[in-house]
Scaffold this motif. Structure first.
Motif: not given
Length: 555
Positions: A309-310, A315-318, A471-473
């Motif tokens: 991941s960057k 993916s979960s918290l932004g 909030a998966k999406e």
């Protein structure tokens, strides 16, 4: 001096009626911390629909002060981990505790309110369980002794099931507090047991089969086949087998000292490398990996995190919250290799000693720990279609669709989210506990749908983050407070609606957020962006809403 479970309480043995205050000072729809015995102890008092309710003020889960939570209509919710208790009985309704709050009678006299207290003020109350009836020939089998299986077993006896219960576990210990494993690398299993083993025999009167592996569950024949070859017949079965941590399939992955963390044995193995000067590489930058990094860093371990991941928690918290947390970890000395892929593990004499990235860089390591997600353990269930991720689709009652008498709870369940109807999974402790409760009730044909807002918590370096909703999406995140200082509320929105909330440094908003999402009381994204609404106005809206609900309609 009387010794209680966790504290020593000194009381006047003649004192059993304690004044709480003038009746007129207590307002409808409010709750109060009432200090007693010179401030040494306190109770929680609330007034709803003209009725006073007095319960213990320490949460039965971790002892948090209940007066900092949210007063619901007929219940109170803890601000720490969303444990919820009935005000009339003190019974635990939802969340991570099965024990309830002590409930005290009140008395009105000459304009004063009094509480009738026992000689020893208990911290929590064990549930009442029905006795096993030898004439009841029903057999309910529970596979898995994690939060889903554990809560189901207790719920069955609480709700009046008198038949036989068989609890099957492939572990050596009674159910224990699994979230502690990634937060404490000096933990001893005896200190995190949810119940002593004798509790299951003496109180629940069930057959507890430890160290027992299940080979298959055959819904057509209503049988469970054990690895030993034994066949068990059931009337209904609950599968709560959890999940298996994912691992990489790269050269060197079979070397020694490459670990996953799922059970107490894994924790004990990792403890061997949790010491000053050890070099540990953690693969993955989500909750398990980051919790482990925090726990090991505090013990003097040189921790390196590798992730594709960057940013952590991307993916979960932004990314904004992820970068703020990354800064916290870096300040503590944790090193990151982000947006990176692993080429292989290097080793010597059969033990791992390094991790090589695809760019050729090598990070030295005495041990490696995976934290890259999990896969549902559903291979034992035969002749039932699984979803692409390996999970099992269930109806709102936690029963596997197109099956007879098969229920599931926890990581393996894909359930219809009552807010949207979409099938989701919630791989968190509270969800598994609550699903176990619901599944147990529906195994008894009570037809209670699962309708909880997902909630989880995590902590690193003494700071906690909590998350309510799903909030998966999402389309956007609106922030309140200071993200860089880790004192914020983040509203995750989709189509202008707030669908989830993450927060740090604002613990009192925990139960408010869940209540607001569940009752459709969240503002729109535009209202948040235009400063027409914030956490204060949301809190007031929730309180006003609760005061309008008739307490008699709450179970």
């Amino acid at each position: 001096m009387i010794k209680n479970d966790k504290v020593e309480i000194i009381r006047d043995e003649e004192l059993d009626e304690i004044e709480l205050g003038d009746i007129q000072q207590f307002k409808e729809g409010e709750m109060y911390q009432i200090k007693i015995l010179g401030g040494k102890e306190s109770v929680l008092l609330s007034l709803q629909n003209g009725n006073f309710f007095c319960v213990g003020n320490s949460c039965a889960h971790y002892g948090a002060p209940m007066h900092k939570g949210v007063l619901g209509s007929g219940y109170v919710t803890c601000s720490y981990h969303n444990a919820q208790f009935d005000l009339t009985t003190g019974k635990a309704l939802n969340g991570p505790s099965m024990d309830g709050l002590p409930k005290f009678e009140t008395k009105q006299k000459d304009g004063k309110l009094y509480a009738i207290l026992p000689k020893t003020l208990p911290l929590n109350i064990e549930p009442t369980f029905i006795k096993r009836d030898p004439q009841d020939n029903r057999v309910f089998i529970i596979i898995g002794s994690g939060p889903g299986g554990y809560s189901a077993a207790e719920t069955l006896r609480q709700e009046g099931y008198t038949g036989k219960i068989i609890l099957i576990s492939d572990e050596s210990f009674p159910p224990y507090n699994r979230p502690a494993l990634s937060k404490n690398l000096k933990v001893k299993v005896d200190n995190i047991l949810l119940r002593e083993e004798k509790f299951f025999n003496d109180k629940l009167e069930l057959e507890f089969m430890k160290n027992t592996k299940v080979e298959s569950v055959e819904p057509v024949t209503h049988t469970v086949k054990l690895a030993s070859g034994s066949i068990l017949k059931y009337d209904k079965v609950l599968i709560a087998t959890g999940s298996t941590p994912n691992q990489l399939n790269v050269p060197g992955s079979n070397l020694n000292n490459i670990f996953v963390l799922r059970n107490i044995e894994d924790n004990n193995s990792i403890q061997n490398f949790s010491k000053e000067g050890a070099r540990v590489v953690i693969i993955g930058s989500s909750f398990i990996g980051m919790e482990l990094a925090s726990a090991m860093n505090k013990l003097g371990v040189k921790v390196t995190i590798i992730s594709n991941s960057k940013t952590p928690f991307e993916s979960s918290l932004g990314s904004r919250i992820g970068n703020a947390l990354k800064n916290l970890f870096e300040q503590k000395g944790v090193e990151f290799f982000l947006n990176s892929k692993i080429k292989c593990f290097r080793g010597k004499s059969g033990n791992v000693n390094g991790v090589e990235l695809d760019n050729g860089e090598v990070i030295q390591a005495d041990a490696v720990i995976y934290g890259i997600g999990v896969t549902p353990n559903t291979s034992i269930l035969k002749n039932i279609t699984k979803r692409s991720d390996g999970s099992l689709e269930v109806d709102p009652f936690m029963k596997v669709v197109n099956s007879q008498d098969v229920f599931v709870a926890g990581d393996i369940a894909s359930f219809p989210y009552f807010k949207t109807g979409e099938l989701i999974r919630s791989e968190h402790w509270n969800s598994a506990m609550n699903q176990g409760r619901i599944a147990a009730k529906n195994m008894m044909n009570k037809f209670v749908p699962y309708s909880e807002i997902p909630f989880f918590w995590s902590s690193f370096f003494g700071k906690s983050i909590r998350f309510s909703g799903f909030a998966k999406e999402y389309d956007d995140i609106c922030y309140e407070g200071e993200v860089d200082k880790l004192n914020f509320i983040a509203y995750f929105t989709k189509n202008q609606k707030v669908i989830a909330v993450a927060y740090m440094g604002m613990d009192n908003f925990t139960s408010i957020a869940s209540e607001a999402i569940k009752s459709n009381l969240m503002p729109t994204l535009s209202e948040l962006q235009l400063s027409l609404a914030n956490s204060k106005s949301i809190t007031e809206k929730v309180k006003n809403h609760i005061n309008k609900v008739d307490i008699q309609k709450i179970n």
